[in-house]
Write a protein that holds these residues in place. Structure first.
Motif, PDB file in Angstrom:
ATOM      1  N   LEU A 280       3.083  -7.163  12.483  1.00 19.81           N
ATOM      2  CA  LEU A 280       3.462  -5.749  12.582  1.00 19.81           C
ATOM      3  C   LEU A 280       2.243  -4.844  12.505  1.00 19.81           C
ATOM      4  O   LEU A 280       2.182  -3.811  13.151  1.00 19.81           O
ATOM      5  N   ILE A 309      -3.928   2.301  10.435  1.00 15.42           N
ATOM      6  CA  ILE A 309      -2.534   2.220   9.988  1.00 15.42           C
ATOM      7  C   ILE A 309      -2.432   1.663   8.570  1.00 15.42           C
ATOM      8  O   ILE A 309      -1.827   2.276   7.687  1.00 15.42           O
ATOM      9  N   LYS A 311      -2.837  -2.319   6.078  1.00 16.75           N
ATOM     10  CA  LYS A 311      -3.076  -3.758   6.096  1.00 16.75           C
ATOM     11  C   LYS A 311      -1.956  -4.488   5.369  1.00 16.75           C
ATOM     12  O   LYS A 311      -1.153  -3.876   4.671  1.00 16.75           O
ATOM     13  N   GLU A 314      -0.273 -11.572   2.421  1.00 15.32           N
ATOM     14  CA  GLU A 314       0.687 -12.318   1.621  1.00 15.32           C
ATOM     15  C   GLU A 314       0.270 -13.757   1.423  1.00 15.32           C
ATOM     16  O   GLU A 314      -0.506 -14.308   2.201  1.00 15.32           O
TER      17      GLU A 314
ATOM     18  N   ARG B  80       7.627   4.426  12.671  1.00 17.69           N
ATOM     19  CA  ARG B  80       7.825   3.207  13.440  1.00 17.69           C
ATOM     20  C   ARG B  80       7.384   1.978  12.639  1.00 17.69           C
ATOM     21  O   ARG B  80       8.090   0.980  12.541  1.00 17.69           O
ATOM     22  N   PHE B  81       6.209   2.087  12.012  1.00 19.98           N
ATOM     23  CA  PHE B  81       5.716   0.949  11.228  1.00 19.98           C
ATOM     24  C   PHE B  81       6.577   0.717   9.994  1.00 19.98           C
ATOM     25  O   PHE B  81       6.949  -0.407   9.678  1.00 19.98           O
ATOM     26  N   ASP B  84       9.839  -0.962  10.960  1.00 19.75           N
ATOM     27  CA  ASP B  84       9.656  -2.379  11.317  1.00 19.75           C
ATOM     28  C   ASP B  84       9.365  -3.230  10.083  1.00 19.75           C
ATOM     29  O   ASP B  84       9.848  -4.349   9.959  1.00 19.75           O
ATOM     30  N   ILE B  85       8.557  -2.698   9.197  1.00 22.60           N
ATOM     31  CA  ILE B  85       8.145  -3.470   8.018  1.00 22.60           C
ATOM     32  C   ILE B  85       9.340  -3.747   7.108  1.00 22.60           C
ATOM     33  O   ILE B  85       9.599  -4.891   6.744  1.00 22.60           O
ATOM     34  N   LYS B  88      11.785  -6.462   7.934  1.00 25.66           N
ATOM     35  CA  LYS B  88      11.343  -7.866   7.901  1.00 25.66           C
ATOM     36  C   LYS B  88      10.880  -8.336   6.537  1.00 25.66           C
ATOM     37  O   LYS B  88      10.343  -9.438   6.417  1.00 25.66           O
ATOM     38  N   PRO B  90      10.712 -10.003   2.887  1.00 31.45           N
ATOM     39  CA  PRO B  90      11.327 -11.299   2.536  1.00 31.45           C
ATOM     40  C   PRO B  90      12.414 -11.237   1.470  1.00 31.45           C
ATOM     41  O   PRO B  90      13.228 -12.146   1.403  1.00 31.45           O
ATOM     42  N   GLN B 110       6.189 -12.174  -2.104  1.00 29.00           N
ATOM     43  CA  GLN B 110       4.740 -12.406  -2.085  1.00 29.00           C
ATOM     44  C   GLN B 110       4.041 -11.560  -1.029  1.00 29.00           C
ATOM     45  O   GLN B 110       2.866 -11.757  -0.732  1.00 29.00           O
ATOM     46  N   SER B 111       4.795 -10.623  -0.440  1.00 27.28           N
ATOM     47  CA  SER B 111       4.261  -9.839   0.667  1.00 27.28           C
ATOM     48  C   SER B 111       3.827  -8.466   0.166  1.00 27.28           C
ATOM     49  O   SER B 111       4.542  -7.827  -0.600  1.00 27.28           O
ATOM     50  N   GLU B 112       2.649  -8.031   0.571  1.00 25.43           N
ATOM     51  CA  GLU B 112       2.170  -6.720   0.136  1.00 25.43           C
ATOM     52  C   GLU B 112       1.554  -5.964   1.296  1.00 25.43           C
ATOM     53  O   GLU B 112       0.543  -6.383   1.854  1.00 25.43           O
ATOM     54  N   PHE B 113       2.198  -4.868   1.679  1.00 23.78           N
ATOM     55  CA  PHE B 113       1.677  -4.007   2.741  1.00 23.78           C
ATOM     56  C   PHE B 113       0.973  -2.815   2.110  1.00 23.78           C
ATOM     57  O   PHE B 113       1.405  -2.300   1.087  1.00 23.78           O
ATOM     58  N   ASN B 114      -0.050  -2.349   2.784  1.00 23.72           N
ATOM     59  CA  ASN B 114      -0.817  -1.210   2.350  1.00 23.72           C
ATOM     60  C   ASN B 114      -0.873  -0.232   3.509  1.00 23.72           C
ATOM     61  O   ASN B 114      -1.508  -0.518   4.523  1.00 23.72           O
ATOM     62  N   LEU B 115      -0.149   0.882   3.429  1.00 21.73           N
ATOM     63  CA  LEU B 115      -0.102   1.815   4.563  1.00 21.73           C
ATOM     64  C   LEU B 115      -0.824   3.108   4.218  1.00 21.73           C
ATOM     65  O   LEU B 115      -0.731   3.600   3.098  1.00 21.73           O
ATOM     66  N   ASN B 116      -1.493   3.683   5.225  1.00 20.57           N
ATOM     67  CA  ASN B 116      -2.094   4.997   5.038  1.00 20.57           C
ATOM     68  C   ASN B 116      -1.000   6.052   5.166  1.00 20.57           C
ATOM     69  O   ASN B 116      -0.385   6.187   6.220  1.00 20.57           O
ATOM     70  N   ARG B 283      28.857   3.538  46.376  1.00 22.09           N
ATOM     71  CA  ARG B 283      27.603   3.925  45.729  1.00 22.09           C
ATOM     72  C   ARG B 283      26.421   4.013  46.676  1.00 22.09           C
ATOM     73  O   ARG B 283      25.528   4.811  46.484  1.00 22.09           O
ATOM     74  N   ASP B 284      26.416   3.184  47.720  1.00 21.00           N
ATOM     75  CA  ASP B 284      25.289   3.257  48.641  1.00 21.00           C
ATOM     76  C   ASP B 284      25.570   4.166  49.834  1.00 21.00           C
ATOM     77  O   ASP B 284      24.714   4.374  50.671  1.00 21.00           O
TER      78      ASP B 284
END
Lengths: 378, 378
Positions: A280, A309, A311, A314, B80-81, B84-85, B88, B90, B110-116, B283-284
């Motif tokens: 993603l 964006i 990072k 995992e 959008r991000f 999506d994140i 998904k 876990p 165990q998932s770690e996202f870092n967004l600005n 139609r045509d």
């Protein structure tokens, strides 16, 4: 020509042969469906010159009458209109009749269509194939081996031979290989043949995909007849003929590393989902890559990073990691496509360093092999 | 800002506010979702300036904890991000935390996202609406009246006012009208108001469609507050604010014929399917029209003809035909769209000659009216 037919059977057969028909043909009559009626039943044909599909609807099946033939004959009807019309007819039975000047009447209930047909004698003849040497594959196995290889063909026409899947038959073994030169998919199966012939052909990926969509999941088999420049697939009431791609397929066996430096066993689904999440934040990045690093205690780290964006990092526990520590980057798209067709809950990845292709296989099953080239980022 | 939330609830609310967010905005911060956390719960906001949507997720509902608030605050994240994140992630629980410099951490398993992130103080303020005068419509009725009118709005910007649906409130009655000047859809309902106010507003068709997609089919109601240039729809935990279209909506009541020359009653579904089949060969064609002719014995004939392809004729029995014989041509698209939103198995068509608009209504129900202009072919 005049016959009455069960509408659902006609709709199904028309949809099958429609898979060969394209509106972008340079031969106008090929935008049509050829309908031929004999005492035995109705044969529908569609073709775009590369692929030709013939579907036969027998007069009778399992004691039920499917077609009532009133008069033999033939016609070619515009495929798109014919398909749309029969799908929307009001009753379960359809009568189709050619009157003078190729005018074709389609009757169902109170509805009567009148379509301008074309002369079936002007429809190109399909190449005749003598059915000497052939081998058979069960429908469901055929669909599986296509699904496991065809996604890896090239979509670029710069090397046309790579848009096909290489089928090699030798010693009662079929090996299917597809590669776009960034990744490779291979599947081997045992087959039964009535002859010791060897083949090495390249079948257009599109042909295999379209045939897969037509075949049902029943326990029927596909009979396969190979000639110099054509391959014929025969299933119940169906003939599917495809041209072969000309040229020499690259020798891919030398691409597959025979020894490795790092080997790990991972849960397929967990790994797939982890790559999916990491992708993603990779898709808009400059490199579109995901990184994999080995950690202590049989753990691996999946990460990706798009500075503007954000990072993602995992950790995953793998069942075992053997060999050298590793940091490697790869395309998440290639990895996910390979993982999705692997069978088995656990898989084995064998790496030969950060710059070399690596291979993925289900544990205890070497009939499937997926190979991916890493992306250089270090 | 720091909180832990049930993932499914977050996903649902984010999808609702996403309906207001477009990537084609000229105000960059509006590509983001504003997240505000208070002691009461989490508020998400999305906006494209025309439509603004606020979804509130309470801390607790029916005794179940949905959000655990650790620290109040706010952030704006790329919609959008973010969407999506979270889809998904876990695990069922998600932790979201803003650290220094608007960096936002999303943790799940165990998932770690870092967004600005972006500063929520820079997000535009939504217009405040004082909630004096309002009326209510049940969710399912709201969705019905939108479905029965909004398809008829104009898609062309040449007369922007016609891209909206005209809502008139008078004497506890709401009349909704949409027209693109070739056909018109009207629906009237009784409403209950807490005041005798009269309104005559034009709501963008897109706003009504998007709100319809968000509202569930429960027995909840939508409260509607109208101001000079905005309309606010309030449903459970949801605020939906839309600008109104400026300008005078044409007076459509004079378009509707008050007497007729030919009147017939037909089975709605049979008629719809017949028009659908006839449209296949329309139609045509140059005119894209279907013809309707009255025959003897309460029968009508539906036909269309495209010389290069073919023609279709079919007969339908109508329950009754009164008045003059008629031959009329119309757009099958407009007819089918009108028929699809009619409720009732039988309908009434009233014609005022081959050149005049005709109206379609369910038998015994004048709360719905569909009007279509014929096409001149004779």
């Amino acid at each position: 020509m005049r016959f009455i037919i069960q509408r659902d059977r006609l709709v199904q057969s028309v949809q099958d042969v429609m898979r060969a028909i394209t509106s972008r043909t340079t031969i106008p009559i090929l935008t049509g469906i050829k309908i031929m009626v004999t005492e035995e039943g109705v044969t529908l044909t569609g073709s775009d010159s590369d692929i030709s599909i013939e579907s036969f609807i027998p007069k009778e099946e399992d004691g039920n009458e499917i077609v009532e033939v009133i008069e033999s004959g033939g016609i070619v009807l515009q495929a798109r209109f014919f398909n749309d019309i029969i799908k929307k007819l009001p009753t379960d039975l359809v009568e189709i009749q050619v009157s003078n000047h190729l005018q074709t009447i389609i009757r169902s209930g109170q509805s009567e269509f009148n379509l301008n047909g074309l002369d079936p004698d002007e429809y190109p003849h399909l190449p005749q194939i003598t059915e000497g040497n052939m081998f058979s594959i069960a429908n469901d196995l055929f669909k599986t081996i296509v699904r496991q290889t065809v996604f890896a063909v090239s979509t670029s026409e710069t090397r046309p031979i790579l848009t096909g899947v290489n089928w090699q038959v030798e010693n009662d073994k079929l090996t299917c290989v597809a590669t776009d030169s960034y990744r490779l998919a291979m599947r081997k199966i045992q087959i039964e043949t009535n002859n010791p012939a060897e083949y090495n052909i390249v079948i257009p990926g599109k042909s295999l995909s379209e045939l897969s969509k037509i075949l049902d999941d029943s326990k029927e088999t596909v009979d396969i007849v190979i000639t110099d420049n054509q391959v014929l697939f025969k299933s119940k009431n169906l003939l599917f003929l495809s041209r072969l791609l000309e040229g020499n397929y690259p020798n891919t066996s030398q691409l597959i590393p025979t020894h490795n430096k790092t080997e790990m066993i991972i849960d397929t689904k967990e790994f797939l989902q982890s790559i999916d999440r990491a992708s993603l934040l990779a898709r808009d990045g400059q490199n579109n890559v995901v990184k994999l690093s080995t950690l202590e205690n049989n753990h691996i780290e999946i990460s990706s990073n798009t500075p503007e964006i954000g990072k993602v990092i995992e950790q995953l526990k793998s069942k075992s990691i053997e060999g050298e520590d590793l940091k490697i980057s790869f395309s998440p798209k290639y990895m996910m496509e390979a993982l999705k067709v692997l069978e088995g809950t656990e898989m084995n990845i064998k790496f030969t360093g950060a710059m070399s292709p690596f291979i993925i296989q289900p544990t205890n099953d070497d009939s499937i092999l997926q190979l991916i080239l890493p992306v250089r980022t270090y």
